[in-house]
Design an enzyme around this catalytic site. Structure first.
Site, PDB file in Angstrom:
ATOM      1  CG  ASP A   8      69.051-104.834  24.612  1.00  0.00           C
ATOM      2  OD1 ASP A   8      68.817-104.087  23.651  1.00  0.00           O
ATOM      3  OD2 ASP A   8      68.325-105.804  24.911  1.00  0.00           O
ATOM      4  CE  LYS A 106      66.198-105.556  22.255  1.00  0.00           C
ATOM      5  NZ  LYS A 106      65.886-106.263  23.513  1.00  0.00           N
ATOM      6  CB  CYS A 151      69.040-108.999  23.544  1.00  0.00           C
ATOM      7  SG  CYS A 151      67.478-109.035  24.477  1.00  0.00           S
TER       8      CYS A 151
END
Ligand code: VGL
Ligand code: ZN
Length: 199
Positions: A8, A106, A151
């Protein structure tokens, strides 16, 4: 075979972004260096519909960082972030490298959040990342990215559960809450398959 997994690294998690992680731009030179030292790089990308139910904006009377029950799971409420096709959802240039083999997205299902790059938070669906890694016979995963305590952390927990050797590059990550992350890290360090390249 070892692989670099960039979690990310998106504009919304960097300074000026919707969910900016403190000091997150400090990772960029180090991550750049890492990408030149690995043959293969894989990225994850948080990729939400505008009405994602992890957003505080979708719950009247709730504020950012409140916790609610979302379809049976505890959910921290976030500012609107990483909305599909928005500038904030784009990967930073440091991740847009020639040796970037695949991007796993996601958080598309509005009813459930997805911190890990492997599964959603209820482990109801996979992203396909594990299958991809298996097919390529990749057994050792090096982690960098954002946010360390969400994450990156949950991706590493799943990777260890799935039997990968995990290496965290501390200079390549920053947390939303560094004190919280320090505690999470102590637990991970109990696992002999986990190691850290210190800052
Ligand atoms: C993340 C909160 C919400 C992350 C994503 O990438 O760590 N954190 N969505
Ligand atoms: Zn998100």
């Amino acid at each position: 075979m070892k692989t670099l997994l960039l979690i990310d690294i998106q504009h919304d998690f960097l300074p000026g972004g919707a969910l900016a992680v403190p000091d997150s731009d400090a990772i960029l030179p180090y991550v750049h260096e890492l990408t030149t030292n690995f043959e293969r790089v894989i990225a994850t990308q948080d990729w939400h519909p505008a009405n994602h139910e992890s957003f505080a904006s979708q719950h009247a009377g709730k504020a950012v960082f409140d916790t609610i029950d979302l379809h049976g799971l505890p959910q921290t409420l976030w500012p609107d972030h990483c909305i599909q096709n928005s500038a904030g959802a784009e990967l930073h240039d440091v991740a847009q490298v020639g040796n970037l083999e695949a991007i796993f997205r996601k958080g598309m299902d509005k009813e459930i959040d997805s911190y890990s790059g492997f599964y959603d938070n209820g482990r109801r669906r996979t992203t396909g990342l594990h299958g991809f890694l298996q097919e390529k016979a990749i057994t050792e995963l090096h982690f960098a990215g954002l946010a360390a305590d969400f994450c990156v952390y949950y991706s590493m927990v799943d990777a260890l559960d799935l039997g990968y050797k995990v290496v965290l590059h501390e200079q390549g990550t920053r947390a939303i809450d560094e004190a919280n992350f320090a505690e999470l890290l102590q637990n991970l360090k109990q696992n002999p398959q986990f190691s850290v390249v210190a800052r």
